[in-house]
Design an enzyme around this catalytic site. Sequence first.
Site, PDB file in Angstrom:
ATOM      1  N   ASP A 421       0.859  -1.177   0.000  1.00 20.60           N
ATOM      2  CA  ASP A 421       0.000   0.000   0.000  1.00 20.60           C
ATOM      3  C   ASP A 421       0.902   1.237   0.000  1.00 20.60           C
ATOM      4  O   ASP A 421       2.104   1.137   0.271  1.00 20.60           O
ATOM      5  CB  ASP A 421      -0.890  -0.031   1.248  1.00 20.60           C
ATOM      6  CG  ASP A 421      -1.786   1.175   1.348  1.00 20.60           C
ATOM      7  OD1 ASP A 421      -2.320   1.600   0.313  1.00 20.60           O
ATOM      8  OD2 ASP A 421      -1.953   1.697   2.463  1.00 20.60           O
ATOM      9  N   LYS A 422       0.339   2.397  -0.307  1.00 15.05           N
ATOM     10  CA  LYS A 422       1.132   3.638  -0.313  1.00 15.05           C
ATOM     11  C   LYS A 422       0.916   4.450   0.954  1.00 15.05           C
ATOM     12  O   LYS A 422       1.827   4.620   1.751  1.00 15.05           O
ATOM     13  CB  LYS A 422       0.791   4.495  -1.537  1.00 15.05           C
ATOM     14  CG  LYS A 422       1.610   5.785  -1.620  1.00 15.05           C
ATOM     15  CD  LYS A 422       1.085   6.721  -2.664  1.00 15.05           C
ATOM     16  CE  LYS A 422      -0.152   7.448  -2.199  1.00 15.05           C
ATOM     17  NZ  LYS A 422       0.103   8.442  -1.139  1.00 15.05           N
ATOM     18  N   GLU A 522      -3.811  20.798   1.028  1.00 16.43           N
ATOM     19  CA  GLU A 522      -4.398  22.091   1.326  1.00 16.43           C
ATOM     20  C   GLU A 522      -4.152  22.480   2.775  1.00 16.43           C
ATOM     21  O   GLU A 522      -3.842  23.635   3.089  1.00 16.43           O
ATOM     22  CB  GLU A 522      -5.900  22.062   1.025  1.00 16.43           C
ATOM     23  CG  GLU A 522      -6.536  23.431   1.057  1.00 16.43           C
ATOM     24  CD  GLU A 522      -7.895  23.436   0.386  1.00 16.43           C
ATOM     25  OE1 GLU A 522      -8.088  24.247  -0.530  1.00 16.43           O
ATOM     26  OE2 GLU A 522      -8.751  22.628   0.784  1.00 16.43           O
ATOM     27  N   LYS A 586      -5.444  28.806  -7.402  1.00 18.39           N
ATOM     28  CA  LYS A 586      -4.307  27.886  -7.282  1.00 18.39           C
ATOM     29  C   LYS A 586      -4.687  26.583  -7.964  1.00 18.39           C
ATOM     30  O   LYS A 586      -5.868  26.184  -7.966  1.00 18.39           O
ATOM     31  CB  LYS A 586      -3.962  27.631  -5.814  1.00 18.39           C
ATOM     32  CG  LYS A 586      -5.051  26.930  -5.019  1.00 18.39           C
ATOM     33  CD  LYS A 586      -4.660  26.759  -3.563  1.00 18.39           C
ATOM     34  CE  LYS A 586      -5.750  26.034  -2.785  1.00 18.39           C
ATOM     35  NZ  LYS A 586      -5.451  25.919  -1.350  1.00 18.39           N
ATOM     36  N   ARG A 619       5.578  17.876  -4.659  1.00 11.53           N
ATOM     37  CA  ARG A 619       4.247  18.089  -5.242  1.00 11.53           C
ATOM     38  C   ARG A 619       4.044  19.588  -5.449  1.00 11.53           C
ATOM     39  O   ARG A 619       4.102  20.369  -4.499  1.00 11.53           O
ATOM     40  CB  ARG A 619       3.177  17.523  -4.308  1.00 11.53           C
ATOM     41  CG  ARG A 619       3.294  16.033  -4.106  1.00 11.53           C
ATOM     42  CD  ARG A 619       2.751  15.603  -2.749  1.00 11.53           C
ATOM     43  NE  ARG A 619       1.309  15.696  -2.652  1.00 11.53           N
ATOM     44  CZ  ARG A 619       0.476  14.679  -2.860  1.00 11.53           C
ATOM     45  NH1 ARG A 619       0.957  13.503  -3.200  1.00 11.53           N
ATOM     46  NH2 ARG A 619      -0.825  14.832  -2.730  1.00 11.53           N
ATOM     47  N   GLY A 700      -5.221   3.227  -3.415  1.00 12.41           N
ATOM     48  CA  GLY A 700      -6.470   3.857  -3.819  1.00 12.41           C
ATOM     49  C   GLY A 700      -6.288   5.314  -4.177  1.00 12.41           C
ATOM     50  O   GLY A 700      -7.241   5.992  -4.555  1.00 12.41           O
ATOM     51  N   ASP A 864      -6.564  -2.738   3.110  1.00 15.77           N
ATOM     52  CA  ASP A 864      -5.481  -3.650   2.724  1.00 15.77           C
ATOM     53  C   ASP A 864      -5.705  -5.068   3.240  1.00 15.77           C
ATOM     54  O   ASP A 864      -4.911  -5.962   2.946  1.00 15.77           O
ATOM     55  CB  ASP A 864      -4.132  -3.140   3.254  1.00 15.77           C
ATOM     56  CG  ASP A 864      -3.821  -1.731   2.802  1.00 15.77           C
ATOM     57  OD1 ASP A 864      -3.997  -1.460   1.611  1.00 15.77           O
ATOM     58  OD2 ASP A 864      -3.414  -0.899   3.632  1.00 15.77           O
TER      59      ASP A 864
END
Length: 1218
Positions: A421-422, A522, A586, A619, A700, A864
């Site tokens: 999983d991340k 955010e 933005k 990012r 996901g 998971d």
Amino acid sequence: MNRERDSETTIEEDTQPNDEVVPYSDDETEDELDEQEPAVEPEQNRVNREAEENREPVRKECTWQVKANDRSFHEQPQFMNTKFFCLKESKYASNAIKTYKYNAITFLPMNLFEQFKRAANFYFLILLILQARHRMDKEINNRTCEVIKDGRFKTAKWKDVQVGDVIRLKKNDFIPADILLLSSSEPNSLCYVETAELDGETNLKFKMSLEVTDRYLQKESALATFDGFVECEEPNNRLDKFTGTLFWRNTSYSLDADKILLRGCVIRNTDYCHGLIIFAGADTKIMKNSGKTRFKRTKIDYLMNYMVYTIFVVLILLSAGLAIGHAYWEAQVGNYSWYLYDGEDYTPSYRGFLNFWGYIIILNTMVPISLYVSVEVIRLGQSYFINWDLQMYYSEKDTPAKSRTTTLNEQLGQIHYIFSDKTGTLTQNIMTFKKCCINGQIYGDHRDASQHHHSRMDEVDFSWNTFADGKLVFYDHYLIEQIQSGKESEVRQFFFLLAICHTVMVDRSDGQINYQAASPDEGALVTAARNFGFAFLARTQNTITISELGTERTYNVLAILDFNSDRKRMSIIVRTPEGHIRLYCKGADTVIYERLHPMNPTKQETQDALDVFANETLRTLCLCYKEISENEYEEWNKKFMAASIASSNRDEALDKVYEEIEKDLILLGATAIEDKLQDGVPETISKLAKADIKIWVLTGDKKETAENIGFACELLTEDTTICYGEDISALLHTRRENQKNRGGVYAKFAPVVNEPFFPTGGNRALIITGSWLNEILLEKKTKRSKILKLKFPRTEEERRMRTQSKRRLEANKEQQQKNFVDLACECSAVICCRVTPKQKAMVVELVKKYKKAITLAIGDGANDVNMIKTAHIGVGISGQEGMQAVMSSDYSFAQFRYLQRLLLVHGRWSYIRMCKFLRYFFYKNFAFTLVHFWYSFFNGYSAQTVYEDWFITLYNVLYSSLPVLLVGLLDQDVSDKLSLRFPSLYVVGQKDLLFNYKKFFISLFHGILTSMILFFIPLGAYLQTMGQDGEAPSDYQSFAVTVASALIITVNFQIGLDTSYWTFVNAFSIFGSIALYFGIMFDFHSAGIHVLFPSAFQFTGTAPNALRQPYLWLTIILTVAVCLLPIIAIRFLSMTIWPSDSDKIQKNRKRYKEEEQWKRRQNVFRRGASSRRSAYAFSHQRGYADLISSGRSIRKKRSPLDAIIADGTAEYRRTVDS
């Protein structure tokens, strides 16, 4: 041909999969699909339909019924299902969950069933203990919540609440079941929930109750008398869908997923809420996604089964051969030897039959019970070593590593594929503001206030800012100087934009400001603005208050242009206290640059900065603004208001209006946020890759976010060629067409061609979304035409056509899935994003099925669990997403980096130890048992034993057990540091090099040779010999002592030769076992014990008489030397001429004392050449703009819904009239 194609078609087959959509509709029914697209009805179908209509109609409706505050309703006979014969149980599950394999009743039969899968385990019953999952389940089931009982809220345990109960939950409570939200403490009964355990997202989502329940069900008395009735869909695993109806007060109300709180979520920013339990326990959506608890066994277990079968066959053949020999000997010799007559007139054949069973008993020690007992003892010890490993202990959370099973340790040394999983597994779920570009200049390096760079720099001191949270680590003092001096207005404008352009909710508690954002990015940006002096303080429906370097200013919010996955940007239009109107925006650079004014002077500099940030796997997000005139705003606002109340296609109408105002923007700069990885993730992935372990990321999260993390953890590099869903689909389509073209009449006889999908060389990665995965694997739901769907009438031809069509589709699907797995396995990295829990498990299952590879799945959330249960080995991370993954795992720890130690050290050692143990165990038992075989040729095949009975009993228990057990527990070819430094040592386990059928037959052959030497050298020495005292030592009992003594010394010295890691304990066990043998033997052969037990101890005086003869000691020494010297010679030649990798490292271990430091791969940055853009992680749903602009989230006096609607309509009319 056309008829066959028309018989089964795919829904929306002309549409492309949507990368932004999570395909959660795993349980779609054919009826639902049929409603999406009408089919053309042939004449035959019309006849069939009319025939069906004449039968009793079946009403299609929601069949799950829930009655509030009425437990007896759910116990009616129509809700009872027959479970077993006359035993019945309610269709409504209790709220207690069960993730363990057994309970007190099923433990014995189910564990016996599992143990009896091992062929040798018919010798004994129970080896395992009940797993610890009972304790975890008990902890969860005993959590408490408040339930309406007897008209009052009373505390009850989770396991005691039932469907139909009304419960109350408070802030930060876990939700115990799937419940219908009735009311809450928030305006309009909003309820904020954190869904990290379901989808891995840490941002908050909001749910809102029906207006009628919000109005009437706030008080305890009203909730106690609530008698609503709910009809809804049956329990399923669709996390984002719910269909139902609430019937109350003679009115029906439609229910959807926005009104349902799912088990596993956490209540946030809501003081309390009330709900009606719809699904409980095993019926909840999170449990429906958990999959079944599987019994897991290692590859060595399966191999041992076949080897035991082989030994059984050998045992039967040997016994049969010796029985035949005895029958022949009886016929030729025994019947004619009067002194052998035993008083029984049995025929030779019958005597042979009896001897067959005699030899079965004598030779059964080739498969001893102690083998499996010893295996379990070793596994238990290895599990404790994992639990005790301080280098896998996470002190920050006081979390040690935990082996939750004792049966899979050696399989940790054979892993081919890791599925990870991340969110929360590779990352910390923490977004950090790292750098920014303002007016073309990059900030965030180590600089002092004079703009001089330094290799080391103190952190920026934010104590001058009373609103700073003290958590931001920043080293660029020049940016602080620019903010405080105000020399460049763009710098202050930049952070002001971050403070005002968002949909963050603010909450004050204990004098502290807390932010709750729709996305973690955010929240990080608003917090960064707060630390740099521009703090967001409060908002109302129409205003927002900002502290600008200590000065509070309030702005009127004229419009919020919310973001979504298509827009990839958000804007806010405000009126300043001076009366100016500005738009602040933005968004992702790809959409912002298209809307910039042509005369932006810093456009290229900002583009170069974006490339730098992307190269550092940060990012990015672009910031811009625009001045708007009063007339322009008034004209646009009319269009905006009209689109806001559009009755159809409202979202499309709003997006079109947004486009009109979001143009000719002035670029301010860009932000760079780090999605912070867990410590040691890139290093761990690098080492596992060197161990030839492939890592697939299944998440996901969005495609852009997953790709960004791939670069951050070095799964992907700038040299990697990335293939996306559309590329894969095209390659697989071409391959499938080629396979069909090669088919035909002679397809069965054609050789299988395994052509590679990609040319050799080059580094490739696959990034695919859940929608494309369903498309490629042919998992999209299909609808059948009526000709095949109707059951009556049906001709034989139709049955045949349906069967053929089904087989053809299944074969095509299976071939397509195999092709996909082959293609994916050619890639160095695979990232599957926007996938459901079910898809995660499906990917793991496909690799298991088509690659026959050992798999490991690792994750930290409830999403998971299915993947963890499906893989051969499941690892749970004790992270921020609860304990659901840990409860279902086989191993657990707190950080991803511990995985390298679990596999490369504990897994590899466990595999080597187990293989060495098994090879030696088979050898020593073959050497011990097969001496009986050779002896049979000299005793008329009479099933006479060579050894004393007590020696046979104690051989595997005392004389040879401890040394091999210690090798199985403590041996190591190289140290743990060298195991981590040289990951390539891990490959031996993946290739099954240390224990396989070849190694088994080598052990068998070694045992046969040793048994021959043990028997024939003493036999030759005993022929025609005389002792020093004139007594012949060549009696049976002396021969037995000689062979037994040589055997014990040989097998214990042999394990010494096999030992790589010598300790005092090992040496003591080897020489202690030999000493123990002689001590027990002299005791058992003494006259005193014979007097006490004359029938049990018959070798009286044998050992003292035989072992005082130097001739016998010479025989023993010669026998041991002949057994061991060839082994020593072979080992020496092998290590000298053909040394293994571990031999080489062990030989040069002194050179490797200094620990090698891992270095991150250096990327060569070429200005303007980066084709990769690190995208901003937009929320997976619309933000809170609708809530803010409507005022539903703002605390104020409640008003009836019709009054709110009336006021809004009147306001719109006044705007239009003006």
